[in-house]
Design a protein around this motif. Structure first.
Motif, PDB file in Angstrom:
ATOM      1  N   PHE A  23      -2.987   3.975 -21.239  1.00  0.00           N
ATOM      2  CA  PHE A  23      -2.824   3.559 -19.842  1.00  0.00           C
ATOM      3  C   PHE A  23      -3.645   2.294 -19.618  1.00  0.00           C
ATOM      4  O   PHE A  23      -4.870   2.336 -19.639  1.00  0.00           O
ATOM      5  N   ARG A  24      -2.956   1.202 -19.370  1.00  0.00           N
ATOM      6  CA  ARG A  24      -3.674  -0.071 -19.220  1.00  0.00           C
ATOM      7  C   ARG A  24      -4.452  -0.145 -17.918  1.00  0.00           C
ATOM      8  O   ARG A  24      -5.478  -0.820 -17.848  1.00  0.00           O
ATOM      9  N   THR A  25      -3.958   0.540 -16.896  1.00  0.00           N
ATOM     10  CA  THR A  25      -4.619   0.483 -15.592  1.00  0.00           C
ATOM     11  C   THR A  25      -4.725   1.884 -14.996  1.00  0.00           C
ATOM     12  O   THR A  25      -4.047   2.829 -15.430  1.00  0.00           O
ATOM     13  N   LYS A  26      -5.549   2.004 -13.964  1.00  0.00           N
ATOM     14  CA  LYS A  26      -5.668   3.274 -13.249  1.00  0.00           C
ATOM     15  C   LYS A  26      -4.357   3.616 -12.558  1.00  0.00           C
ATOM     16  O   LYS A  26      -3.974   4.791 -12.487  1.00  0.00           O
ATOM     17  N   ASP A  27      -3.648   2.613 -12.047  1.00  0.00           N
ATOM     18  CA  ASP A  27      -2.360   2.865 -11.394  1.00  0.00           C
ATOM     19  C   ASP A  27      -1.388   3.550 -12.359  1.00  0.00           C
ATOM     20  O   ASP A  27      -0.684   4.482 -11.986  1.00  0.00           O
ATOM     21  N   GLU A  28      -1.339   3.063 -13.607  1.00  0.00           N
ATOM     22  CA  GLU A  28      -0.449   3.663 -14.600  1.00  0.00           C
ATOM     23  C   GLU A  28      -0.832   5.111 -14.860  1.00  0.00           C
ATOM     24  O   GLU A  28       0.025   5.988 -14.972  1.00  0.00           O
ATOM     25  N   MET A  29      -2.114   5.362 -14.952  1.00  0.00           N
ATOM     26  CA  MET A  29      -2.603   6.705 -15.218  1.00  0.00           C
ATOM     27  C   MET A  29      -2.290   7.639 -14.060  1.00  0.00           C
ATOM     28  O   MET A  29      -1.835   8.776 -14.246  1.00  0.00           O
ATOM     29  N   MET A  30      -2.505   7.166 -12.839  1.00  0.00           N
ATOM     30  CA  MET A  30      -2.222   7.976 -11.658  1.00  0.00           C
ATOM     31  C   MET A  30      -0.726   8.276 -11.545  1.00  0.00           C
ATOM     32  O   MET A  30      -0.326   9.397 -11.228  1.00  0.00           O
ATOM     33  N   THR A  31       0.110   7.284 -11.789  1.00  0.00           N
ATOM     34  CA  THR A  31       1.550   7.468 -11.681  1.00  0.00           C
ATOM     35  C   THR A  31       2.050   8.476 -12.704  1.00  0.00           C
ATOM     36  O   THR A  31       2.887   9.336 -12.400  1.00  0.00           O
ATOM     37  N   PHE A  32       1.531   8.402 -13.924  1.00  0.00           N
ATOM     38  CA  PHE A  32       1.942   9.348 -14.953  1.00  0.00           C
ATOM     39  C   PHE A  32       1.504  10.762 -14.592  1.00  0.00           C
ATOM     40  O   PHE A  32       2.252  11.725 -14.787  1.00  0.00           O
ATOM     41  N   VAL A  74       2.948  16.367 -12.485  1.00  0.00           N
ATOM     42  CA  VAL A  74       2.995  17.335 -11.392  1.00  0.00           C
ATOM     43  C   VAL A  74       4.438  17.544 -10.950  1.00  0.00           C
ATOM     44  O   VAL A  74       4.890  18.681 -10.721  1.00  0.00           O
ATOM     45  N   ARG A  75       5.174  16.460 -10.825  1.00  0.00           N
ATOM     46  CA  ARG A  75       6.577  16.541 -10.387  1.00  0.00           C
ATOM     47  C   ARG A  75       7.406  17.370 -11.381  1.00  0.00           C
ATOM     48  O   ARG A  75       8.229  18.207 -10.981  1.00  0.00           O
ATOM     49  N   GLU A  76       7.176  17.149 -12.666  1.00  0.00           N
ATOM     50  CA  GLU A  76       7.923  17.890 -13.685  1.00  0.00           C
ATOM     51  C   GLU A  76       7.580  19.382 -13.630  1.00  0.00           C
ATOM     52  O   GLU A  76       8.460  20.235 -13.729  1.00  0.00           O
ATOM     53  N   ARG A  77       6.314  19.702 -13.434  1.00  0.00           N
ATOM     54  CA  ARG A  77       5.913  21.108 -13.337  1.00  0.00           C
ATOM     55  C   ARG A  77       6.547  21.763 -12.110  1.00  0.00           C
ATOM     56  O   ARG A  77       6.987  22.918 -12.172  1.00  0.00           O
ATOM     57  N   ASN A  78       6.571  21.031 -11.008  1.00  0.00           N
ATOM     58  CA  ASN A  78       7.194  21.575  -9.795  1.00  0.00           C
ATOM     59  C   ASN A  78       8.683  21.832 -10.014  1.00  0.00           C
ATOM     60  O   ASN A  78       9.231  22.833  -9.537  1.00  0.00           O
ATOM     61  N   GLN A  79       9.337  20.909 -10.712  1.00  0.00           N
ATOM     62  CA  GLN A  79      10.765  21.068 -10.961  1.00  0.00           C
ATOM     63  C   GLN A  79      11.032  22.312 -11.798  1.00  0.00           C
ATOM     64  O   GLN A  79      11.998  23.057 -11.555  1.00  0.00           O
ATOM     65  N   ILE A  80      10.188  22.555 -12.782  1.00  0.00           N
ATOM     66  CA  ILE A  80      10.339  23.746 -13.623  1.00  0.00           C
ATOM     67  C   ILE A  80      10.152  25.011 -12.785  1.00  0.00           C
ATOM     68  O   ILE A  80      10.917  25.973 -12.893  1.00  0.00           O
ATOM     69  N   ARG A  81       9.128  24.998 -11.910  1.00  0.00           N
ATOM     70  CA  ARG A  81       8.887  26.159 -11.048  1.00  0.00           C
ATOM     71  C   ARG A  81      10.084  26.413 -10.123  1.00  0.00           C
ATOM     72  O   ARG A  81      10.518  27.548  -9.930  1.00  0.00           O
ATOM     73  N   PRO A 103       2.470  -0.841  -3.617  1.00  0.00           N
ATOM     74  CA  PRO A 103       3.362  -0.891  -4.783  1.00  0.00           C
ATOM     75  C   PRO A 103       3.416   0.428  -5.559  1.00  0.00           C
ATOM     76  O   PRO A 103       4.431   0.752  -6.170  1.00  0.00           O
ATOM     77  N   ALA A 104       2.337   1.195  -5.513  1.00  0.00           N
ATOM     78  CA  ALA A 104       2.299   2.458  -6.257  1.00  0.00           C
ATOM     79  C   ALA A 104       3.104   3.555  -5.579  1.00  0.00           C
ATOM     80  O   ALA A 104       3.340   4.614  -6.160  1.00  0.00           O
ATOM     81  N   SER A 105       3.551   3.320  -4.347  1.00  0.00           N
ATOM     82  CA  SER A 105       4.253   4.362  -3.590  1.00  0.00           C
ATOM     83  C   SER A 105       5.771   4.263  -3.702  1.00  0.00           C
ATOM     84  O   SER A 105       6.480   5.063  -3.093  1.00  0.00           O
ATOM     85  N   ALA A 106       6.275   3.307  -4.484  1.00  0.00           N
ATOM     86  CA  ALA A 106       7.724   3.113  -4.575  1.00  0.00           C
ATOM     87  C   ALA A 106       8.431   4.377  -5.047  1.00  0.00           C
ATOM     88  O   ALA A 106       9.468   4.768  -4.503  1.00  0.00           O
ATOM     89  N   ALA A 107       7.878   5.033  -6.058  1.00  0.00           N
ATOM     90  CA  ALA A 107       8.497   6.253  -6.586  1.00  0.00           C
ATOM     91  C   ALA A 107       8.510   7.356  -5.536  1.00  0.00           C
ATOM     92  O   ALA A 107       9.481   8.124  -5.440  1.00  0.00           O
ATOM     93  N   LEU A 108       7.462   7.430  -4.731  1.00  0.00           N
ATOM     94  CA  LEU A 108       7.400   8.454  -3.692  1.00  0.00           C
ATOM     95  C   LEU A 108       8.454   8.222  -2.623  1.00  0.00           C
ATOM     96  O   LEU A 108       9.056   9.172  -2.117  1.00  0.00           O
ATOM     97  N   ARG A 109       8.674   6.962  -2.255  1.00  0.00           N
ATOM     98  CA  ARG A 109       9.687   6.651  -1.243  1.00  0.00           C
ATOM     99  C   ARG A 109      11.070   7.081  -1.725  1.00  0.00           C
ATOM    100  O   ARG A 109      11.837   7.689  -0.969  1.00  0.00           O
ATOM    101  N   GLU A 110      11.381   6.758  -2.956  1.00  0.00           N
ATOM    102  CA  GLU A 110      12.686   7.119  -3.509  1.00  0.00           C
ATOM    103  C   GLU A 110      12.838   8.638  -3.587  1.00  0.00           C
ATOM    104  O   GLU A 110      13.886   9.192  -3.236  1.00  0.00           O
ATOM    105  N   GLU A 111      11.789   9.319  -4.019  1.00  0.00           N
ATOM    106  CA  GLU A 111      11.834  10.775  -4.115  1.00  0.00           C
ATOM    107  C   GLU A 111      12.018  11.414  -2.748  1.00  0.00           C
ATOM    108  O   GLU A 111      12.777  12.385  -2.595  1.00  0.00           O
ATOM    109  N   THR A 112      11.344  10.870  -1.737  1.00  0.00           N
ATOM    110  CA  THR A 112      11.460  11.406  -0.385  1.00  0.00           C
ATOM    111  C   THR A 112      12.886  11.242   0.142  1.00  0.00           C
ATOM    112  O   THR A 112      13.454  12.167   0.735  1.00  0.00           O
ATOM    113  N   GLU A 113      13.483  10.079  -0.085  1.00  0.00           N
ATOM    114  CA  GLU A 113      14.857   9.849   0.357  1.00  0.00           C
ATOM    115  C   GLU A 113      15.822  10.832  -0.305  1.00  0.00           C
ATOM    116  O   GLU A 113      16.732  11.365   0.340  1.00  0.00           O
ATOM    117  N   GLN A 114      15.619  11.083  -1.590  1.00  0.00           N
ATOM    118  CA  GLN A 114      16.487  12.017  -2.304  1.00  0.00           C
ATOM    119  C   GLN A 114      16.328  13.439  -1.774  1.00  0.00           C
ATOM    120  O   GLN A 114      17.311  14.169  -1.597  1.00  0.00           O
TER     121      GLN A 114
END
Length: 203
Positions: free
Chosen positions: A50-59, A64-71, A122-133
């Motif tokens: 992970f080159r940056t903290k943002d990358e680490m946080m996003t991963f 967490v998202r994958e674990r929730n999906q499995i549950r 910029p780190a919230s882009a994935a959250l916005r898309e997930e919320t819309e879905q």
């Protein structure tokens, strides 16, 4: 012969360490150095993956998202082949709420990430898309004149209940009663379930 390293497994190991630090000590304690110490690896190794903290946080959030999906998938499977929309929503939301120790730990990480993205748009882009879905998926299950607004409200209720559960203001029983009461109102005027199969595909 050099030992082959599973890159995904190593990244997940580091993400798990990040989540433990965030859950136990708060987001402010999350740093490459602290995460490396928790994972039992060098800071250099963390930076290799992970080159940056943002990358680490996003991963970590992806984990967490994958674990929730499995549950959610496991919980919905137990409903049978043709669950009613109300039962489907009750099960999905109930599974996503932090009602036990395991889901509370993941919930604290998700909440920490949400606070993190508040000051890093910029780190919230994935959250916005997930919320819309998620809003679109829920809207497709609601028997309301304005299903998108009702879906947004139900999603906001879920997030609010999650915060209250994590903060200790609500007990799991209170959260379940609140969710059931809200679903009762949304489905009060719903037509009878016709038995068609509903496929759960939340974000």
């Amino acid at each position: 012969m050099p030992k082959k390293v599973d890159r995904q497994k190593r990244r997940t190991q580091i993400a798990d360490a990040l989540m433990r630090v965030a859950a136990e000590q708060g987001l402010e304690a999350v740093s490459l150095r602290h995460v490396a110490a928790e994972a039992g690896v060098s800071a250099g190794m963390v930076q290799h993956y992970f080159r940056t903290k943002d990358e680490m946080m996003t991963f970590a959030l992806d984990v967490v998202r994958e674990r929730n999906q499995i549950r959610v998938t496991d919980a919905v499977t137990h409903l049978g082949t043709a669950p009613s929309p109300r039962d489907l929503l009750q099960t999905i939301i109930g599974t996503l709420l932090p009602l036990d120790e395991v889901t509370r730990a993941d919930g604290r990480v998700a909440l920490a990430f949400l606070a993190y993205t508040a000051v890093r748009p910029p780190a919230s882009a994935a959250l916005r898309e997930e919320t819309e879905q998620m809003v679109g998926f829920i809207a497709g299950l609601l028997p309301c004149p304005d299903p998108e607004n009702a879906a947004a409200g139900l999603l906001a209720l879920m997030e609010g209940l999650g915060v209250y559960l994590l903060g200790g203001q609500y007990t799991p029983e209170q959260a379940r009663r609140t969710l059931d009461s809200h679903l009762d109102r949304l489905f009060a005027a719903a037509p009878a379930h016709t038995g068609e199969t509903v496929t759960a595909r939340p974000a």
